[in-house]
Motif scaffolding. Structure first.
Motif, short mmCIF file in Angstrom:
data_model
loop_
_atom_site.label_atom_id
_atom_site.label_comp_id
_atom_site.label_asym_id
_atom_site.label_seq_id
_atom_site.Cartn_x
_atom_site.Cartn_y
_atom_site.Cartn_z
N TYR A 65 -50.41 11.19 14.32
CA TYR A 65 -49.56 12.38 14.25
C TYR A 65 -48.87 12.73 15.56
N SER A 66 -49.55 12.58 16.68
CA SER A 66 -48.98 13.00 17.95
C SER A 66 -48.05 11.98 18.58
N THR A 67 -47.98 10.77 17.99
CA THR A 67 -47.21 9.69 18.59
C THR A 67 -45.71 9.95 18.57
N VAL A 68 -45.06 9.73 19.70
CA VAL A 68 -43.60 9.76 19.76
C VAL A 68 -43.06 8.40 20.17
N LYS B 248 -45.67 4.98 12.03
CA LYS B 248 -46.28 6.27 12.38
C LYS B 248 -46.78 6.94 11.10
N CYS C 250 -44.90 9.66 8.60
CA CYS C 250 -43.55 9.92 9.12
C CYS C 250 -42.53 9.16 8.29
N TYR D 42 -42.81 18.98 11.71
CA TYR D 42 -43.40 17.72 12.15
C TYR D 42 -42.46 17.14 13.20
N SER E 81 -42.73 15.56 15.97
CA SER E 81 -42.90 14.22 16.54
C SER E 81 -42.35 13.14 15.62
N CYS E 82 -42.11 13.46 14.35
CA CYS E 82 -41.61 12.45 13.42
C CYS E 82 -40.15 12.09 13.68
N ALA F 288 -38.54 12.52 16.35
CA ALA F 288 -38.50 11.93 17.70
C ALA F 288 -38.96 10.48 17.66
N PHE F 289 -40.03 10.22 16.92
CA PHE F 289 -40.49 8.83 16.77
C PHE F 289 -39.44 7.98 16.07
#
Length: 372
Positions: free
Chosen positions: A100-103, A151, A154, A170, A172-173, A175-176
């Motif tokens: 979840y926190s991954t960018v 991700k 996402c 959400y 970070s989604c 952004a990822f």
């Protein structure tokens, strides 16, 4: 057995530990399908890797499995491990599978160092995570360099959505997704596989996003990934199950026939048929190729839960990566990649090395979601 962590329809099982697995891949000969690339995209097609030797093997196995109604003693993965059976290429766990926190995934490196090798990439959400070692296996078998970016939860549709099963953006989604698109385009693969869930999403304010809006948003993403000479394939979701397969199998080991959801019921379950149509429509409108995986999971109207002693589902809508490895050959056929190792004697062409599982959630994220 201990029940997997459940999050709405698509369970997010928490892996119990690192799972070592050596998977023997049969040397299935895949047909080399000629695909002429256009100026920015390939012509839109829909396929399932058939006819091919790989497809015949899979279809035969699925058909035979429709008569299996008891859990085999040598089931793989084991019932208690199925919910964590999202497996990644060697050394990629934690580096190429974002939570979840991954960018960004700066430590995720391509598997294969030959600079002149053709390149294949995989992009998506948890669906892509389940396909990760399958694509990596066919890449190794055929001499491709592989990069996979994914991700959890996402969507690859260009949408701003709520945090799944919670509230708030959400953030970070998107952004990822922006990062991953740029990274894929920099990697410049010859073949790109997109695997992303098609289901009900909600705006940050809580408004349901329609299938047509989802289609338009996914078209935007696919077009941003088009490049001269690049073939883009979008993989459909496996037919969803109404009962959670690992739990239902555990409760009915001697006769699990009542656990299986028919294909017709699957398509009507939570409007899944409409969402799969939206996924295919986006693929077609963007000029990409749609890979219909339904024949790899269902024979006529029956969708088995155990095929070749392999547990097919880790939750309602995700296959186990172990079953995905079995599908590596037919996926390769669907992508039109000639199997250069079909007649080779090198063992590296026919085997796959150990992989490791990665949890869907970190403990902090589970606590934040109130799931502990």
């Amino acid at each position: 057995m201990q029940s997997p962590v459940r999050s709405s329809r698509l369970t997010r099982g928490l892996a119990q530990s690192l799972i070592g697995l050596t998977v023997a891949l049969g040397a299935l000969a895949a047909l080399g399908l000629a695909n002429a690339a256009g100026a920015t995209a390939t012509a839109a097609t829909s396929q399932s890797g058939c006819p091919s030797a790989a497809c015949s093997a899979v279809e035969s196995a699925v058909k035979a499995a429709t008569h299996v109604t008891s859990v085999p003693q040598q089931l793989t993965p084991a019932l208690q491990s199925a919910a964590g059976d999202i497996l990644f290429p060697p050394d990629a766990a934690g580096d190429c599978g974002g939570v979840y926190s991954t960018v960004t995934l700066p430590q995720c490196a391509p598997d294969g160092t030959n600079p002149s090798a053709p390149r294949i990439a995989l992009l998506g959400d948890s669906e892509a995570q389940t396909w990760s070692i399958s694509v990596d296996a066919l890449a190794r078998r055929t001499g491709y360099s592989f990069l996979g970016l994914a991700k959890t939860e996402c969507t690859m549709a260009d949408l701003e959505t709520q945090v799944p099963y919670s509230h708030g953006a959400y953030a970070s989604c998107p952004a990822f997704r922006k990062y991953a698109i740029a990274r894929i385009n920099q990697f410049n693969p010859k073949i790109l596989v997109i695997a992303t869930l098609a289901e009900q999403f909600y705006t940050v304010s809580g408004k349901a996003i329609s299938p047509s809006a989802y289609t338009a948003a996914l078209v935007k993403t696919i077009k941003s990934l088009q490049h001269p000479g690049r073939q883009i394939f979008v993989v459909s979701d496996p037919p969803h199950q109404e009962e959670e397969p690992p739990n239902c199998l555990a409760a009915h080991e001697s006769n699990f026939s009542g656990c299986m959801t028919s294909l017709s019921a699957s398509l009507s379950f939570q409007n899944d048929g409409a969402w799969q149509s939206a996924l295919e429509a986006a693929t077609t409108k963007a000029g990409a190729s749609y890979v219909n995986v339904t024949p790899w999971f269902c024979s006529k109207n029956t969708c088995p839960l155990v095929i070749r002693n392999t547990e097919v589902y880790l939750d309602y809508g995700h296959m186990t990566s172990t079953y995905g490895v079995f599908l590596s050959g037919v996926l390769q056929a669907a992508l039109g990649i000639t199997d250069v190792c079909a007649q080779a004697s090198a063992s590296s062409c026919n085997t796959y090395s150990a992989v490791a599982s990665l949890p869907y959630y970190t403990q902090a994220e589970l606590a934040a979601l109130g799931k502990t």
